[in-house]
Design a protein around this motif. Structure first.
Motif, PDB file in Angstrom:
ATOM      1  N   ASP A  36      16.112   5.188   5.186  1.00  0.00           N
ATOM      2  CA  ASP A  36      17.117   5.504   6.203  1.00  0.00           C
ATOM      3  C   ASP A  36      16.514   6.158   7.436  1.00  0.00           C
ATOM      4  OD1 ASP A  36      19.190   4.480   4.627  1.00  0.00           O
ATOM      5  OD2 ASP A  36      19.389   6.384   3.548  1.00  0.00           O
ATOM      6  N   GLY A  37      15.186   6.136   7.569  1.00  0.00           N
ATOM      7  CA  GLY A  37      14.521   6.669   8.737  1.00  0.00           C
ATOM      8  C   GLY A  37      14.171   8.143   8.662  1.00  0.00           C
ATOM      9  N   GLU A  38      14.456   8.791   7.525  1.00  0.00           N
ATOM     10  CA  GLU A  38      14.113  10.202   7.402  1.00  0.00           C
ATOM     11  C   GLU A  38      12.629  10.365   7.111  1.00  0.00           C
ATOM     12  OE1 GLU A  38      16.839   9.253   4.487  1.00  0.00           O
ATOM     13  OE2 GLU A  38      15.008   8.118   4.310  1.00  0.00           O
ATOM     14  N   LEU A  39      12.056  11.463   7.613  1.00  0.00           N
ATOM     15  CA  LEU A  39      10.638  11.737   7.460  1.00  0.00           C
ATOM     16  C   LEU A  39      10.419  12.652   6.260  1.00  0.00           C
ATOM     17  CD1 LEU A  39       7.814  11.367   8.746  1.00  0.00           C
ATOM     18  CD2 LEU A  39       8.234  13.482   9.996  1.00  0.00           C
ATOM     19  N   PHE A  40       9.473  12.279   5.409  1.00  0.00           N
ATOM     20  CA  PHE A  40       9.153  13.060   4.219  1.00  0.00           C
ATOM     21  C   PHE A  40       7.709  13.526   4.280  1.00  0.00           C
ATOM     22  CE2 PHE A  40      12.557  10.268   2.822  1.00  0.00           C
ATOM     23  CZ  PHE A  40      13.385  11.136   2.131  1.00  0.00           C
ATOM     24  N   ARG A  41       7.448  14.693   3.720  1.00  0.00           N
ATOM     25  CA  ARG A  41       6.086  15.214   3.589  1.00  0.00           C
ATOM     26  C   ARG A  41       5.991  15.843   2.211  1.00  0.00           C
ATOM     27  NH1 ARG A  41       2.535  18.348   8.040  1.00  0.00           N
ATOM     28  NH2 ARG A  41       0.708  18.745   6.735  1.00  0.00           N
ATOM     29  N   GLN A  42       4.964  15.454   1.450  1.00  0.00           N
ATOM     30  CA  GLN A  42       4.832  15.934   0.072  1.00  0.00           C
ATOM     31  C   GLN A  42       3.360  15.983  -0.329  1.00  0.00           C
ATOM     32  OE1 GLN A  42       7.586  16.617  -2.043  1.00  0.00           O
ATOM     33  NE2 GLN A  42       6.038  17.480  -3.381  1.00  0.00           N
ATOM     34  N   ALA A  43       3.003  17.002  -1.101  1.00  0.00           N
ATOM     35  CA  ALA A  43       1.671  17.066  -1.708  1.00  0.00           C
ATOM     36  C   ALA A  43       1.727  16.260  -3.003  1.00  0.00           C
ATOM     37  CB  ALA A  43       1.271  18.504  -1.979  1.00  0.00           C
ATOM     38  N   ILE A  44       0.819  15.310  -3.145  1.00  0.00           N
ATOM     39  CA  ILE A  44       0.803  14.413  -4.301  1.00  0.00           C
ATOM     40  C   ILE A  44      -0.571  14.487  -4.943  1.00  0.00           C
ATOM     41  CG2 ILE A  44       1.049  11.998  -5.037  1.00  0.00           C
ATOM     42  CD1 ILE A  44       2.823  11.612  -2.526  1.00  0.00           C
ATOM     43  N   PRO A  45      -0.618  14.558  -6.281  1.00  0.00           N
ATOM     44  CA  PRO A  45      -1.924  14.585  -6.960  1.00  0.00           C
ATOM     45  C   PRO A  45      -2.759  13.347  -6.614  1.00  0.00           C
ATOM     46  CG  PRO A  45      -0.165  15.127  -8.491  1.00  0.00           C
ATOM     47  CD  PRO A  45       0.494  14.643  -7.222  1.00  0.00           C
ATOM     48  N   ALA A  46      -4.021  13.542  -6.301  1.00  0.00           N
ATOM     49  CA  ALA A  46      -4.911  12.450  -5.896  1.00  0.00           C
ATOM     50  C   ALA A  46      -4.982  11.355  -6.953  1.00  0.00           C
ATOM     51  CB  ALA A  46      -6.299  12.994  -5.595  1.00  0.00           C
ATOM     52  N   VAL A  47      -4.878  11.728  -8.217  1.00  0.00           N
ATOM     53  CA  VAL A  47      -4.986  10.746  -9.299  1.00  0.00           C
ATOM     54  C   VAL A  47      -3.854   9.714  -9.254  1.00  0.00           C
ATOM     55  CG1 VAL A  47      -3.713  12.111 -10.994  1.00  0.00           C
ATOM     56  CG2 VAL A  47      -5.497  10.528 -11.764  1.00  0.00           C
ATOM     57  N   ALA A  48      -2.758  10.026  -8.562  1.00  0.00           N
ATOM     58  CA  ALA A  48      -1.610   9.121  -8.516  1.00  0.00           C
ATOM     59  C   ALA A  48      -1.637   8.177  -7.318  1.00  0.00           C
ATOM     60  CB  ALA A  48      -0.317   9.936  -8.482  1.00  0.00           C
ATOM     61  N   LEU A  49      -2.629   8.326  -6.430  1.00  0.00           N
ATOM     62  CA  LEU A  49      -2.664   7.554  -5.188  1.00  0.00           C
ATOM     63  C   LEU A  49      -3.794   6.540  -5.142  1.00  0.00           C
ATOM     64  CD1 LEU A  49      -2.096  10.464  -2.654  1.00  0.00           C
ATOM     65  CD2 LEU A  49      -0.418   8.771  -3.394  1.00  0.00           C
ATOM     66  N   THR A  50      -3.579   5.509  -4.349  1.00  0.00           N
ATOM     67  CA  THR A  50      -4.615   4.527  -4.060  1.00  0.00           C
ATOM     68  C   THR A  50      -4.562   4.196  -2.570  1.00  0.00           C
ATOM     69  OG1 THR A  50      -5.557   2.398  -4.702  1.00  0.00           O
ATOM     70  CG2 THR A  50      -3.174   2.503  -4.606  1.00  0.00           C
ATOM     71  N   VAL A  51      -5.716   3.964  -1.964  1.00  0.00           N
ATOM     72  CA  VAL A  51      -5.791   3.624  -0.540  1.00  0.00           C
ATOM     73  C   VAL A  51      -5.390   2.170  -0.357  1.00  0.00           C
ATOM     74  CG1 VAL A  51      -7.332   3.373   1.456  1.00  0.00           C
ATOM     75  CG2 VAL A  51      -7.589   5.326  -0.081  1.00  0.00           C
ATOM     76  N   ILE A  52      -4.601   1.919   0.671  1.00  0.00           N
ATOM     77  CA  ILE A  52      -4.225   0.548   1.027  1.00  0.00           C
ATOM     78  C   ILE A  52      -5.239   0.065   2.051  1.00  0.00           C
ATOM     79  CG2 ILE A  52      -2.498  -0.907   2.133  1.00  0.00           C
ATOM     80  CD1 ILE A  52      -0.379   1.084   1.203  1.00  0.00           C
ATOM     81  N   GLU A  53      -5.912  -1.019   1.741  1.00  0.00           N
ATOM     82  CA  GLU A  53      -6.885  -1.596   2.659  1.00  0.00           C
ATOM     83  C   GLU A  53      -6.135  -2.467   3.655  1.00  0.00           C
ATOM     84  OE1 GLU A  53     -10.041  -0.789   2.712  1.00  0.00           O
ATOM     85  OE2 GLU A  53      -9.848   0.431   0.914  1.00  0.00           O
ATOM     86  N   LEU A  54      -6.183  -2.103   4.938  1.00  0.00           N
ATOM     87  CA  LEU A  54      -5.532  -2.880   5.979  1.00  0.00           C
ATOM     88  C   LEU A  54      -6.431  -4.033   6.383  1.00  0.00           C
ATOM     89  CD1 LEU A  54      -4.180   0.002   8.241  1.00  0.00           C
ATOM     90  CD2 LEU A  54      -2.943  -1.283   6.513  1.00  0.00           C
ATOM     91  N   SER A  55      -5.819  -5.186   6.634  1.00  0.00           N
ATOM     92  CA  SER A  55      -6.596  -6.332   7.102  1.00  0.00           C
ATOM     93  C   SER A  55      -7.011  -6.084   8.547  1.00  0.00           C
ATOM     94  CB  SER A  55      -5.758  -7.608   7.000  1.00  0.00           C
ATOM     95  OG  SER A  55      -4.708  -7.582   7.952  1.00  0.00           O
ATOM     96  N   ASP A  56      -7.945  -6.859   9.052  1.00  0.00           N
ATOM     97  CA  ASP A  56      -8.409  -6.724  10.429  1.00  0.00           C
ATOM     98  C   ASP A  56      -7.260  -6.919  11.412  1.00  0.00           C
ATOM     99  OD1 ASP A  56     -10.979  -6.170   9.652  1.00  0.00           O
ATOM    100  OD2 ASP A  56     -11.673  -8.246   9.857  1.00  0.00           O
ATOM    101  N   ASP A  57      -6.334  -7.865  11.115  1.00  0.00           N
ATOM    102  CA  ASP A  57      -5.201  -8.116  11.996  1.00  0.00           C
ATOM    103  C   ASP A  57      -4.304  -6.888  12.082  1.00  0.00           C
ATOM    104  OD1 ASP A  57      -6.089 -10.676  12.427  1.00  0.00           O
ATOM    105  OD2 ASP A  57      -4.740 -11.589  10.945  1.00  0.00           O
ATOM    106  N   GLU A  58      -4.055  -6.225  10.943  1.00  0.00           N
ATOM    107  CA  GLU A  58      -3.209  -5.040  10.934  1.00  0.00           C
ATOM    108  C   GLU A  58      -3.886  -3.894  11.680  1.00  0.00           C
ATOM    109  OE1 GLU A  58      -2.750  -4.807   6.714  1.00  0.00           O
ATOM    110  OE2 GLU A  58      -0.680  -5.479   6.818  1.00  0.00           O
TER     111      GLU A  58
END
Length: 87
Positions: A36-58
């Motif tokens: 709905d367009g609301e902004l969120f900020r949260q501390a998240i354990p590193a073990v739960a995250l993965t980096v999204i590799e952006l393509s060259d076009d993105e």
């Protein structure tokens, strides 16, 4: 995995793309925009995250958006407006 501010990440289980704001020893502080367009900020354990590799076009599209100044038109937009005016 090492995270750095500015990285785009997601939960390993899925969900919204998030931007890394800061990195602590075990937690990664992330920002994201909800459905709905609301902004969120949260501390998240590193073990739960993965980096999204952006393509060259993105990557290029994000750089172009960042390079535009307020009120500056894209060349294609200007050309389309000229064509519309001619009709």
């Amino acid at each position: 995995m090492a995270f750095a501010p500015g990285d785009v990440v997601t939960l390993k289980s899925g969900g919204h793309s998030m931007t890394v704001v800061s990195v602590d020893e075990e937690d990664i502080d992330c920002l994201w925009v909800g459905d709905d367009g609301e902004l969120f900020r949260q501390a998240i354990p590193a073990v739960a995250l993965t980096v999204i590799e952006l393509s060259d076009d993105e990557d290029e599209a994000e750089e172009e958006e960042g390079d535009k100044e307020d009120g500056e038109e894209d060349e294609e937009d200007a050309e389309e407006e000229e064509e519309d005016d001619e009709e």
